[in-house]
Scaffold this active site. Structure first.
Site, PDB file in Angstrom:
ATOM      1  N   GLY A   6     -30.906  69.039 -19.400  1.00 61.86           N
ATOM      2  CA  GLY A   6     -31.972  68.028 -19.480  1.00 61.86           C
ATOM      3  C   GLY A   6     -31.592  66.693 -18.870  1.00 61.86           C
ATOM      4  O   GLY A   6     -32.332  65.716 -18.993  1.00 61.86           O
ATOM      5  N   ARG A  20     -36.091  78.313  -3.635  1.00 58.32           N
ATOM      6  CA  ARG A  20     -37.128  77.308  -3.419  1.00 58.32           C
ATOM      7  C   ARG A  20     -37.501  77.184  -1.944  1.00 58.32           C
ATOM      8  O   ARG A  20     -38.413  76.447  -1.583  1.00 58.32           O
ATOM      9  CB  ARG A  20     -36.661  75.929  -3.913  1.00 58.32           C
ATOM     10  CG  ARG A  20     -36.412  75.863  -5.404  1.00 58.32           C
ATOM     11  CD  ARG A  20     -35.879  74.512  -5.821  1.00 58.32           C
ATOM     12  NE  ARG A  20     -36.921  73.562  -6.126  1.00 58.32           N
ATOM     13  CZ  ARG A  20     -37.339  73.264  -7.359  1.00 58.32           C
ATOM     14  NH1 ARG A  20     -36.802  73.840  -8.419  1.00 58.32           N
ATOM     15  NH2 ARG A  20     -38.294  72.386  -7.540  1.00 58.32           N
ATOM     16  N   GLN A  37     -31.241  66.249 -15.627  1.00 59.19           N
ATOM     17  CA  GLN A  37     -31.889  66.101 -14.314  1.00 59.19           C
ATOM     18  C   GLN A  37     -33.081  65.155 -14.465  1.00 59.19           C
ATOM     19  O   GLN A  37     -33.704  65.102 -15.530  1.00 59.19           O
ATOM     20  CB  GLN A  37     -32.321  67.472 -13.742  1.00 59.19           C
ATOM     21  CG  GLN A  37     -33.463  68.181 -14.418  1.00 59.19           C
ATOM     22  CD  GLN A  37     -33.036  69.094 -15.554  1.00 59.19           C
ATOM     23  OE1 GLN A  37     -32.121  68.784 -16.293  1.00 59.19           O
ATOM     24  NE2 GLN A  37     -33.743  70.207 -15.730  1.00 59.19           N
ATOM     25  N   THR A  38     -33.381  64.426 -13.389  1.00 64.47           N
ATOM     26  CA  THR A  38     -34.472  63.450 -13.481  1.00 64.47           C
ATOM     27  C   THR A  38     -35.644  63.848 -12.589  1.00 64.47           C
ATOM     28  O   THR A  38     -35.478  64.553 -11.595  1.00 64.47           O
ATOM     29  CB  THR A  38     -34.015  62.039 -13.055  1.00 64.47           C
ATOM     30  OG1 THR A  38     -33.741  62.042 -11.645  1.00 64.47           O
ATOM     31  CG2 THR A  38     -32.798  61.586 -13.843  1.00 64.47           C
ATOM     32  N   ASP A  54     -32.273  73.824  -8.545  1.00 63.87           N
ATOM     33  CA  ASP A  54     -33.153  72.850  -9.208  1.00 63.87           C
ATOM     34  C   ASP A  54     -32.603  71.439  -8.906  1.00 63.87           C
ATOM     35  O   ASP A  54     -31.461  71.134  -9.251  1.00 63.87           O
ATOM     36  CB  ASP A  54     -33.099  73.136 -10.715  1.00 63.87           C
ATOM     37  CG  ASP A  54     -34.233  72.502 -11.483  1.00 63.87           C
ATOM     38  OD1 ASP A  54     -35.122  73.244 -11.930  1.00 63.87           O
ATOM     39  OD2 ASP A  54     -34.223  71.271 -11.649  1.00 63.87           O
ATOM     40  N   GLN A  81     -31.953  65.133  -9.149  1.00 65.73           N
ATOM     41  CA  GLN A  81     -32.605  63.820  -9.294  1.00 65.73           C
ATOM     42  C   GLN A  81     -33.720  63.674  -8.268  1.00 65.73           C
ATOM     43  O   GLN A  81     -33.646  64.224  -7.174  1.00 65.73           O
ATOM     44  CB  GLN A  81     -31.590  62.688  -9.117  1.00 65.73           C
ATOM     45  CG  GLN A  81     -30.808  62.773  -7.820  1.00 65.73           C
ATOM     46  CD  GLN A  81     -29.776  61.662  -7.673  1.00 65.73           C
ATOM     47  OE1 GLN A  81     -29.604  60.839  -8.562  1.00 65.73           O
ATOM     48  NE2 GLN A  81     -29.111  61.621  -6.548  1.00 65.73           N
ATOM     49  N   TYR A 138     -41.076  77.413  -0.286  1.00 64.76           N
ATOM     50  CA  TYR A 138     -41.918  76.217  -0.420  1.00 64.76           C
ATOM     51  C   TYR A 138     -41.347  75.061   0.401  1.00 64.76           C
ATOM     52  O   TYR A 138     -42.045  74.458   1.214  1.00 64.76           O
ATOM     53  CB  TYR A 138     -42.000  75.855  -1.908  1.00 64.76           C
ATOM     54  CG  TYR A 138     -42.959  74.733  -2.231  1.00 64.76           C
ATOM     55  CD1 TYR A 138     -44.339  74.935  -2.175  1.00 64.76           C
ATOM     56  CD2 TYR A 138     -42.492  73.479  -2.613  1.00 64.76           C
ATOM     57  CE1 TYR A 138     -45.231  73.903  -2.498  1.00 64.76           C
ATOM     58  CE2 TYR A 138     -43.378  72.457  -2.941  1.00 64.76           C
ATOM     59  CZ  TYR A 138     -44.746  72.670  -2.884  1.00 64.76           C
ATOM     60  OH  TYR A 138     -45.617  71.649  -3.205  1.00 64.76           O
TER      61      TYR A 138
HETATM   62  N1  UDP Z   1     -38.243  72.286 -16.610  1.00 61.44           N
HETATM   63  C1  UDP Z   1     -37.782  72.414 -17.918  1.00 61.44           C
HETATM   64  N2  UDP Z   1     -38.526  73.154 -18.782  1.00 61.44           N
HETATM   65  C2  UDP Z   1     -39.692  73.768 -18.435  1.00 61.44           C
HETATM   66  C3  UDP Z   1     -40.160  73.630 -17.100  1.00 61.44           C
HETATM   67  C4  UDP Z   1     -39.393  72.895 -16.206  1.00 61.44           C
HETATM   68  O1  UDP Z   1     -36.745  71.857 -18.287  1.00 61.44           O
HETATM   69  O2  UDP Z   1     -40.307  74.403 -19.305  1.00 61.44           O
HETATM   70  C5  UDP Z   1     -37.444  71.463 -15.667  1.00 61.44           C
HETATM   71  C6  UDP Z   1     -37.155  72.103 -14.322  1.00 61.44           C
HETATM   72  O3  UDP Z   1     -35.985  72.889 -14.392  1.00 61.44           O
HETATM   73  C7  UDP Z   1     -36.995  70.872 -13.441  1.00 61.44           C
HETATM   74  C8  UDP Z   1     -37.959  69.860 -14.040  1.00 61.44           C
HETATM   75  O4  UDP Z   1     -38.208  70.301 -15.367  1.00 61.44           O
HETATM   76  O5  UDP Z   1     -35.687  70.352 -13.537  1.00 61.44           O
HETATM   77  C9  UDP Z   1     -39.275  69.763 -13.292  1.00 61.44           C
HETATM   78  O6  UDP Z   1     -39.766  71.056 -13.150  1.00 61.44           O
HETATM   79  P1  UDP Z   1     -41.207  71.384 -12.537  1.00 61.44           P
HETATM   80  O7  UDP Z   1     -41.310  72.874 -12.475  1.00 61.44           O
HETATM   81  O8  UDP Z   1     -42.275  70.672 -13.277  1.00 61.44           O
HETATM   82  O9  UDP Z   1     -41.220  70.758 -11.067  1.00 61.44           O
HETATM   83  P2  UDP Z   1     -40.129  70.594  -9.891  1.00 61.44           P
HETATM   84  O10 UDP Z   1     -39.884  69.123  -9.829  1.00 61.44           O
HETATM   85  O11 UDP Z   1     -38.875  71.342 -10.228  1.00 61.44           O
HETATM   86  O12 UDP Z   1     -40.807  71.139  -8.682  1.00 61.44           O
END
Ligand code: UDP
Length: 320
Positions: free
Chosen positions: A210, A145, A212-213, A276, A279, A148
């Site tokens: 699932g 990551r 994670q918030t 990832d 929270q 970015y």
């Molecule tokens: N995520 C998921 N399923 C998906 C896409 C994303 O469980 O099909 C999870 C991802 O691992 C993260 C959260 O959803 O924990 C948010 O992901 P997103 O790519 O939308 O944005 P981020 O906040 O990670 O930049």
């Protein structure tokens, strides 16, 4: 009427911003290379006499000699993890860093106010919760990551140096997860994935367990915050967190989407991508105080509007 340049203007947030600025009677110059943006996002304003589209990559300098710019919103950058972790990773850092320099130079030439759309990603895997602007973050500088996260952190640093040394009038916001109409059905973010999967009868893919918030802000609320920040008192630079403090687990989000759409989709679990964040929730005290802003649209209402939008886009959603 102001003349306002928006980089990343055909993307999800950029196009929503361009449309709102045109509706408010401004002259809008939309700049995008359409790598992750889509021209169809601005189709409804393309023929408006106050709207102009310039196909341009902000990694290259941009001259605008025929118009005097009042404001620049710098929004161009791949923003979805699958986009910036894939073939666009090096391009992502370049867009953040070279793009910031080029747009700051443009702002300096025009004496324009420039707003940087930074990100909650500057906090990385946060050890402070909810995140306040004074928290300096916990970013892995060599992880997937980083292109970015570190790119956006470097852009913030450039903004503040141009402010200190070149007198450029800057505004910096840190955007938390945002969703709504004009998201690309294929960009791989969680809200678009879950809705498109449910609408097309595919399994809903939760990464990890699932737990994670994330805190999800509806796009109209976010655009309102951006405009308030751009027009805030001269000298107020931020950074300011912009997002909705309502915090949900990804599992809760999946269950909400399934309950709303129905159908035969099952929830399935896939590997959690590296780094990832576990929270994320913005502390928006500063935005409330300085911008008199807080989000108005609750997740349930915003999801309903977003589902209606994706129903019109479902043919574009790649079948897994
Ligand atoms: N995520 C998921 N399923 C998906 C896409 C994303 O469980 O099909 C999870 C991802 O691992 C993260 C959260 O959803 O924990 C948010 O992901 P997103 O790519 O939308 O944005 P981020 O906040 O990670 O930049």
């Amino acid at each position: 009427m102001k003349t306002i340049l928006v980089t990343g203007g055909t993307g999800f947030l950029g196009s929503n911003l361009c449309i709102r600025l045109i509706k408010e009677g401004n002259r809008v110059i939309c700049v995008d290379n359409n790598y992750t943006g889509r021209l169809q996002n601005v189709a409804e304003i393309m023929n408006n006499p106050n709207f102009r589209f310039i196909e341009h990559d902000i990694c290259e300098p941009l001259n605008v000699n025929d118009e005097k710019l009042d404001q620049i919103y710098n929004m161009a950058c791949p923003a979805s993890p699958p986009a910036y972790q894939g073939s666009y990773s090096i391009k992502t850092t370049k867009t953040c860093v070279l793009g910031a320099i080029n747009m700051l130079e443009l702002a300096k030439q025009h004496g324009a106010t420039i707003l940087q759309t930074s990100t909650s990603e500057v906090y990385g895997e946060p050890l402070v919760h909810p995140q306040v602007e004074s928290y300096r973050g916990n970013v892995n500088p060599i992880g997937i990551r980083a292109c970015y996260d570190e790119g956006k952190r470097c852009a913030e640093s450039l903004f503040f140096d141009y402010h200190r040394h070149e007198g450029v009038d800057i505004k910096v916001i840190r955007i938390f997860n945002t969703y709504g109409p004009k998201m690309d059905p294929n960009d791989g973010r969680v809200v678009s994935n879950f809705i498109c999967q449910a609408l097309s009868g595919q399994d809903i893919t939760i990464y990890g367990d699932g737990s994670q918030t994330r805190s999800f802000c509806y796009v109209d609320d976010l655009i309102e915050a951006m405009i308030r920040m751009m027009n805030s008192k001269k000298g107020f630079t931020g950074p300011v967190n912009t997002g909705n403090p309502g915090e949900f687990t990804i599992k809760e989000l999946a269950e909400k989407v399934v309950a709303k759409i129905g159908g035969n989709s099952k929830i399935v679990y896939k590997a959690l991508p590296k780094d990832d964040p576990s929270q994320r929730r913005p502390d928006i005290t500063l935005a409330k105080h300085k911008l008199d802003w807080e989000p108005k649209i609750k997740l349930d209402e915003g999801l309903d509007k977003t589902i209606e939008y994706f129903k019109t886009q479902i043919d574009l959603f790649k079948k897994a």
